[in-house]
Design an enzyme around this catalytic site. Structure first.
Site, mmCIF file in Angstrom:
data_model
loop_
_atom_site.group_PDB
_atom_site.id
_atom_site.type_symbol
_atom_site.label_atom_id
_atom_site.label_comp_id
_atom_site.label_asym_id
_atom_site.label_seq_id
_atom_site.Cartn_x
_atom_site.Cartn_y
_atom_site.Cartn_z
ATOM 1 N N ASP A 68 -11.703 -5.009 -69.732
ATOM 2 C CA ASP A 68 -10.539 -4.319 -68.985
ATOM 3 C C ASP A 68 -11.453 -3.570 -67.544
ATOM 4 O O ASP A 68 -10.859 -2.723 -66.830
ATOM 5 C CB ASP A 68 -9.859 -3.441 -69.445
ATOM 6 C CG ASP A 68 -8.696 -4.313 -70.359
ATOM 7 O OD1 ASP A 68 -7.973 -5.363 -69.772
ATOM 8 O OD2 ASP A 68 -8.324 -4.037 -71.407
ATOM 9 N N GLU B 42 -9.373 1.881 -61.679
ATOM 10 C CA GLU B 42 -8.594 2.894 -61.543
ATOM 11 C C GLU B 42 -8.293 3.887 -62.789
ATOM 12 O O GLU B 42 -8.233 5.152 -62.518
ATOM 13 C CB GLU B 42 -7.215 2.420 -60.834
ATOM 14 C CG GLU B 42 -6.096 3.601 -60.892
ATOM 15 C CD GLU B 42 -4.678 2.897 -60.381
ATOM 16 O OE1 GLU B 42 -4.083 2.010 -61.034
ATOM 17 O OE2 GLU B 42 -4.232 3.320 -59.427
ATOM 18 N N ASP B 43 -8.267 3.279 -63.871
ATOM 19 C CA ASP B 43 -8.165 3.904 -64.846
ATOM 20 C C ASP B 43 -9.140 5.074 -65.463
ATOM 21 O O ASP B 43 -8.860 5.969 -66.121
ATOM 22 C CB ASP B 43 -7.593 3.009 -65.960
ATOM 23 C CG ASP B 43 -6.384 2.360 -65.945
ATOM 24 O OD1 ASP B 43 -5.276 2.735 -65.306
ATOM 25 O OD2 ASP B 43 -6.249 1.087 -65.967
ATOM 26 N N ARG C 277 -11.611 0.974 -73.994
ATOM 27 C CA ARG C 277 -11.789 1.406 -72.398
ATOM 28 C C ARG C 277 -12.673 2.748 -72.294
ATOM 29 O O ARG C 277 -13.082 2.974 -71.227
ATOM 30 C CB ARG C 277 -10.443 1.414 -71.860
ATOM 31 C CG ARG C 277 -9.934 0.107 -71.823
ATOM 32 C CD ARG C 277 -8.819 -0.057 -70.815
ATOM 33 N NE ARG C 277 -9.538 -0.024 -69.534
ATOM 34 C CZ ARG C 277 -8.817 -0.130 -68.285
ATOM 35 N NH1 ARG C 277 -7.535 0.100 -68.283
ATOM 36 N NH2 ARG C 277 -9.583 0.077 -67.240
ATOM 37 N N ARG D 91 -0.760 5.795 -72.662
ATOM 38 C CA ARG D 91 -2.377 5.811 -72.749
ATOM 39 C C ARG D 91 -2.482 7.524 -72.166
ATOM 40 O O ARG D 91 -3.778 7.871 -72.256
ATOM 41 C CB ARG D 91 -2.565 5.087 -71.388
ATOM 42 C CG ARG D 91 -2.397 3.777 -71.519
ATOM 43 C CD ARG D 91 -3.533 3.072 -72.618
ATOM 44 N NE ARG D 91 -3.236 1.665 -72.880
ATOM 45 C CZ ARG D 91 -3.785 0.725 -72.306
ATOM 46 N NH1 ARG D 91 -4.373 1.051 -71.351
ATOM 47 N NH2 ARG D 91 -3.566 -0.672 -72.725
ATOM 48 N N HIS E 151 2.065 1.512 -67.203
ATOM 49 C CA HIS E 151 1.543 2.908 -66.384
ATOM 50 C C HIS E 151 2.523 3.336 -65.551
ATOM 51 O O HIS E 151 3.401 2.478 -64.876
ATOM 52 C CB HIS E 151 0.236 2.725 -65.437
ATOM 53 C CG HIS E 151 -0.870 2.501 -66.548
ATOM 54 N ND1 HIS E 151 -1.838 1.390 -66.420
ATOM 55 C CD2 HIS E 151 -1.526 3.135 -67.201
ATOM 56 C CE1 HIS E 151 -2.898 1.315 -67.129
ATOM 57 N NE2 HIS E 151 -2.790 2.679 -67.763
ATOM 58 N N CYS F 82 -4.919 -0.986 -59.650
ATOM 59 C CA CYS F 82 -5.723 -0.808 -60.589
ATOM 60 C C CYS F 82 -7.338 -1.250 -60.301
ATOM 61 O O CYS F 82 -8.202 -0.828 -60.841
ATOM 62 C CB CYS F 82 -5.539 -1.840 -61.724
ATOM 63 S SG CYS F 82 -3.679 -2.084 -61.989
HETATM 64 C C1 CIR Z 1 -4.927 -2.269 -69.918
HETATM 65 O O1 CIR Z 1 -4.181 -2.452 -70.830
HETATM 66 O O2 CIR Z 1 -5.590 -1.259 -70.011
HETATM 67 C C2 CIR Z 1 -5.421 -3.210 -69.016
HETATM 68 N N1 CIR Z 1 -5.216 -4.862 -69.598
HETATM 69 C C3 CIR Z 1 -4.596 -3.305 -67.786
HETATM 70 C C4 CIR Z 1 -4.765 -2.069 -67.026
HETATM 71 C C5 CIR Z 1 -4.000 -1.813 -65.645
HETATM 72 N N2 CIR Z 1 -4.417 -0.784 -64.897
HETATM 73 C C6 CIR Z 1 -3.650 -0.231 -64.044
HETATM 74 O O3 CIR Z 1 -2.561 -0.520 -63.947
HETATM 75 N N3 CIR Z 1 -4.071 0.996 -63.598
#
Ligand code: CIR
Length: 262
Positions: free
Chosen positions: A61, A66-67, A86, A131, A161, A248
């Protein structure tokens, strides 16, 4: 004003991504790579300087950079992502950000994904999600308080999110899917509703005066056009299968030295 956009390439293992609300579908990696390159080109055409952080093939991922951080003008918060798979993504991102910002690093038991943080001026709306936990919101609040930011927890349902359900389209206007988050969470703001037929249409990335937006939401886009927004679309349907969208895939920041007065 100059904007930097930190991005990270599509991992060859993207098909092993985390999935929460979507059923797993085959992902065409070559197509995802192409869509990501088009996204980066669009950011460049809007005046951003794209900085690619090192590829991380071991993290499916990683493209959803962004995360891993919440970047403000005064500091950057390195998150502790909610999905265990992650957590390691943050190391290279911290290395990339240390040149530009003072860093605050979240610690256990806090978890927070940057995708849960909607910034509007000095207010951070923070989704309380699978999360992002209360300890994460508290650490974020403590880290930013001295710079005059407040952090407001927001409950939502139906998506991964908060930024899947609501994003800012200008300093005081929120594009929102009210089936997933109540407009009352954004009291005092102007609300624009997505087209009900486009539930994933609330995710918009502001780049200067422009809005970067997925091409799969024509009805909501027409509404944004009618309100006078300058919308530039990109096809990110392959990344959408991994539960990602336009915000993201980048971390936007104005370049400045750590500790430089804002
Ligand atoms: C996840 O589940 O962490 C990733 N497959 C998708 C993350 C998407 N991130 C976001 O919307 N900021």
């Amino acid at each position: 004003m100059m904007i930097f956009a930190l991005t990270r390439s599509v991992s060859p293992s993207l098909a092993d991504c985390e999935l929460t609300h979507l059923a797993r579908e085959p992902i065409d990696i070559a197509k995802a790579v192409e869509q990501h390159a088009t996204y980066e080109a669009l950011l460049r055409s809007l005046g951003a300087k794209v900085i690619q952080t090192p590829a991380a093939p071991e993290f499916p991922d990683a493209v959803f950079i962004e995360d891993t951080a919440v970047v403000l003008d005064e500091l950057a918060i390195i998150t502790r992502p909610g999905a265990e798979s992650r957590r390691g993504e943050v190391i290279d991102v911290a290395h990339a950000l240390v040149d530009y910002r003072r860093l605050f690093t979240m610690t256990a038991p806090a978890t927070l994904d940057g995708g849960d943080v909607v910034r509007m001026g000095r207010t951070l709306y923070v989704g309380r999600s699978g999360r992002t936990n209360d300890a994460g919101i508290a650490q974020l609040r403590d880290a930013v308080a001295e710079y005059g930011y407040s952090a407001i927890p927001v409950d939502f349902t139906g998506c991964l999110h908060l930024k899947t359900a609501a994003t800012a389209v200008d300093d005081n206007t929120v594009l929102l899917n009210r089936a997933w988050v109540s407009p009352s969470a954004f009291e005092g703001r102007t609300i624009l509703d997505i087209a009900a037929s486009e539930p994933f249409g609330a995710n918009v990335l502001r780049v200067g005066d422009a809005l970067v937006y997925g091409s799969q939401f024509p009805h909501t886009r027409a509404m944004l056009d009618a309100h006078g927004f300058s919308v530039a679309t990109v096809d990110c349907t392959e990344l959408a299968k991994a539960e990602g969208a336009v915000t993201c895939c980048s971390l936007l920041l104005s370049p400045r030295l750590p500790g430089e007065t804002v």
